[in-house]
Write a protein that holds these residues in place. Sequence first.
Motif, PDB file in Angstrom:
ATOM      1  N   ASP A  80       0.855  -1.188   0.000  1.00 31.99           N
ATOM      2  CA  ASP A  80       0.000   0.000   0.000  1.00 31.99           C
ATOM      3  C   ASP A  80       0.891   1.238   0.000  1.00 31.99           C
ATOM      4  OD1 ASP A  80      -1.540   2.288   1.164  1.00 31.99           O
ATOM      5  OD2 ASP A  80      -3.159   0.803   1.212  1.00 31.99           O
ATOM      6  N   ALA A  81       0.851   2.015  -1.056  1.00 32.38           N
ATOM      7  CA  ALA A  81       1.748   3.159  -1.208  1.00 32.38           C
ATOM      8  C   ALA A  81       1.537   4.216  -0.138  1.00 32.38           C
ATOM      9  CB  ALA A  81       1.578   3.775  -2.594  1.00 32.38           C
ATOM     10  N   VAL A  82       0.284   4.449   0.252  1.00 35.13           N
ATOM     11  CA  VAL A  82      -0.004   5.470   1.257  1.00 35.13           C
ATOM     12  C   VAL A  82       0.537   5.044   2.611  1.00 35.13           C
ATOM     13  CG1 VAL A  82      -1.798   6.784   2.433  1.00 35.13           C
ATOM     14  CG2 VAL A  82      -2.036   6.257  -0.007  1.00 35.13           C
ATOM     15  N   LYS A  83       0.297   3.796   2.979  1.00 32.65           N
ATOM     16  CA  LYS A  83       0.791   3.294   4.260  1.00 32.65           C
ATOM     17  C   LYS A  83       2.322   3.297   4.283  1.00 32.65           C
ATOM     18  CE  LYS A  83      -3.184   0.444   5.542  1.00 32.65           C
ATOM     19  NZ  LYS A  83      -3.644  -0.912   5.904  1.00 32.65           N
ATOM     20  N   GLU A  84       2.924   2.965   3.168  1.00 35.15           N
ATOM     21  CA  GLU A  84       4.378   2.982   3.095  1.00 35.15           C
ATOM     22  C   GLU A  84       4.922   4.397   3.280  1.00 35.15           C
ATOM     23  OE1 GLU A  84       5.448   1.136  -0.563  1.00 35.15           O
ATOM     24  OE2 GLU A  84       4.997  -0.895   0.144  1.00 35.15           O
ATOM     25  N   ALA A  85       4.197   5.395   2.770  1.00 35.49           N
ATOM     26  CA  ALA A  85       4.610   6.786   2.939  1.00 35.49           C
ATOM     27  C   ALA A  85       4.518   7.204   4.401  1.00 35.49           C
ATOM     28  CB  ALA A  85       3.739   7.694   2.074  1.00 35.49           C
ATOM     29  N   VAL A  86       3.466   6.752   5.081  1.00 38.98           N
ATOM     30  CA  VAL A  86       3.301   7.039   6.512  1.00 38.98           C
ATOM     31  C   VAL A  86       4.465   6.430   7.296  1.00 38.98           C
ATOM     32  CG1 VAL A  86       1.889   6.599   8.563  1.00 38.98           C
ATOM     33  CG2 VAL A  86       0.793   7.233   6.398  1.00 38.98           C
ATOM     34  N   LEU A  87       4.783   5.174   7.009  1.00 39.53           N
ATOM     35  CA  LEU A  87       5.874   4.497   7.701  1.00 39.53           C
ATOM     36  C   LEU A  87       7.213   5.190   7.444  1.00 39.53           C
ATOM     37  CD1 LEU A  87       4.871   0.790   6.976  1.00 39.53           C
ATOM     38  CD2 LEU A  87       4.873   1.895   9.220  1.00 39.53           C
ATOM     39  N   ALA A  88       7.427   5.600   6.197  1.00 32.99           N
ATOM     40  CA  ALA A  88       8.690   6.252   5.844  1.00 32.99           C
ATOM     41  C   ALA A  88       8.850   7.582   6.570  1.00 32.99           C
ATOM     42  CB  ALA A  88       8.762   6.468   4.334  1.00 32.99           C
ATOM     43  N   ASP A  89       7.781   8.365   6.629  1.00 28.54           N
ATOM     44  CA  ASP A  89       7.877   9.670   7.283  1.00 28.54           C
ATOM     45  C   ASP A  89       7.968   9.533   8.796  1.00 28.54           C
ATOM     46  OD1 ASP A  89       7.954  10.982   4.900  1.00 28.54           O
ATOM     47  OD2 ASP A  89       5.899  11.714   4.955  1.00 28.54           O
ATOM     48  N   ASN A  90       7.362   8.488   9.339  1.00 27.79           N
ATOM     49  CA  ASN A  90       7.522   8.225  10.768  1.00 27.79           C
ATOM     50  C   ASN A  90       8.977   7.870  11.080  1.00 27.79           C
ATOM     51  OD1 ASN A  90       7.628   5.486  12.678  1.00 27.79           O
ATOM     52  ND2 ASN A  90       6.624   7.240  13.645  1.00 27.79           N
ATOM     53  N   ALA A  91       9.587   7.055  10.233  1.00 27.15           N
ATOM     54  CA  ALA A  91      10.988   6.690  10.434  1.00 27.15           C
ATOM     55  C   ALA A  91      11.875   7.933  10.382  1.00 27.15           C
ATOM     56  CB  ALA A  91      11.427   5.682   9.377  1.00 27.15           C
ATOM     57  N   GLU A  92      11.584   8.826   9.426  1.00 31.20           N
ATOM     58  CA  GLU A  92      12.352  10.060   9.340  1.00 31.20           C
ATOM     59  C   GLU A  92      12.135  10.927  10.578  1.00 31.20           C
ATOM     60  OE1 GLU A  92      14.612  10.741   6.244  1.00 31.20           O
ATOM     61  OE2 GLU A  92      14.316   8.796   7.201  1.00 31.20           O
ATOM     62  N   ARG A  93      10.938  10.881  11.113  1.00 30.77           N
ATOM     63  CA  ARG A  93      10.643  11.642  12.328  1.00 30.77           C
ATOM     64  C   ARG A  93      11.507  11.149  13.493  1.00 30.77           C
ATOM     65  NH1 ARG A  93       9.120  10.824  17.823  1.00 30.77           N
ATOM     66  NH2 ARG A  93       8.300  12.817  18.512  1.00 30.77           N
ATOM     67  N   MET A  94      11.615   9.836  13.642  1.00 31.49           N
ATOM     68  CA  MET A  94      12.411   9.279  14.722  1.00 31.49           C
ATOM     69  C   MET A  94      13.893   9.618  14.524  1.00 31.49           C
ATOM     70  SD  MET A  94       9.886   8.080  16.325  1.00 31.49           S
ATOM     71  CE  MET A  94      10.354   6.958  17.643  1.00 31.49           C
ATOM     72  N   ARG A  95      14.364   9.547  13.280  1.00 35.06           N
ATOM     73  CA  ARG A  95      15.749   9.921  12.991  1.00 35.06           C
ATOM     74  C   ARG A  95      15.986  11.402  13.277  1.00 35.06           C
ATOM     75  NH1 ARG A  95      14.573   6.690   8.128  1.00 35.06           N
ATOM     76  NH2 ARG A  95      15.717   4.715   8.226  1.00 35.06           N
ATOM     77  N   ALA A  96      14.980  12.206  12.939  1.00 35.30           N
ATOM     78  CA  ALA A  96      15.126  13.657  13.113  1.00 35.30           C
ATOM     79  C   ALA A  96      15.313  14.034  14.579  1.00 35.30           C
ATOM     80  CB  ALA A  96      13.908  14.372  12.540  1.00 35.30           C
ATOM     81  N   VAL A  97      14.567  13.382  15.463  1.00 39.38           N
ATOM     82  CA  VAL A  97      14.700  13.675  16.890  1.00 39.38           C
ATOM     83  C   VAL A  97      16.103  13.330  17.370  1.00 39.38           C
ATOM     84  CG1 VAL A  97      13.877  13.108  19.206  1.00 39.38           C
ATOM     85  CG2 VAL A  97      12.234  13.385  17.354  1.00 39.38           C
TER      86      VAL A  97
END
Length: 218
Positions: A80-97
């Motif tokens: 699911d492309a939308v769910k994959e985008a959510v997961l990717a941006d969440n991962a970036e969020r964790m890296r960003a912190v």
Amino acid sequence: MNRRPRLLTTAAVGAAAALLLTACGGSDGSSKDNDKIAGADTGSETSASPSASATAAAGRPKITLPSDLTLTFETPQGGDAVKEAVLADNAERMRAVDAAITGTDAKGEALAYYNTGKALEAALTWVKQFKDAGATLTGEARYYDRTVTLKNKTTASLTFCADESKGFSKDKKTNKVAKTPVTKNSYVFYNTRLDKNSDGVWQTSQIISTRGAAQCQP
């Protein structure tokens, strides 16, 4: 929210532990062992983040982490492309912190890019706690059982577990790492909300953690 300084003074450790949970938007009332970095047990499909974010695209901030800090994320199969985008941006969020805490993103540009609302306010406060304590992060952080539920076209919820057993804080001046025993509180359950902004970025707007959650135990 991911993260936890172990080399703080006793009083600061207590304050930081409480902040870990309140900064994430909620708490189960537990404060013990809250000073390790958030991570996760590996699932069937995982991907370790390189020191520089592999998902950084044109217009997005590039996230770089220190060589002694590794984040690993489960990548559920589904297509699911939308769910994959959510997961990717969440991962970036964790890296960003973590990038803001370790100083590889001293201005917090990525932090503001992937967080909004209460989640951003909490993240900034948590990063300041590390700065004031002279602490940074080291070790491994892994995330697993990441499940996305799409509410509508611009709102999603994401739950996931974190294994903090191999992540620790490090004193910036002495480089001394404080390693602590693994307990049930080394595992944390996260319940987050993400909102898609006008640029198409799934920003984390709310995040609640439950330390020692039964569903996250190995």
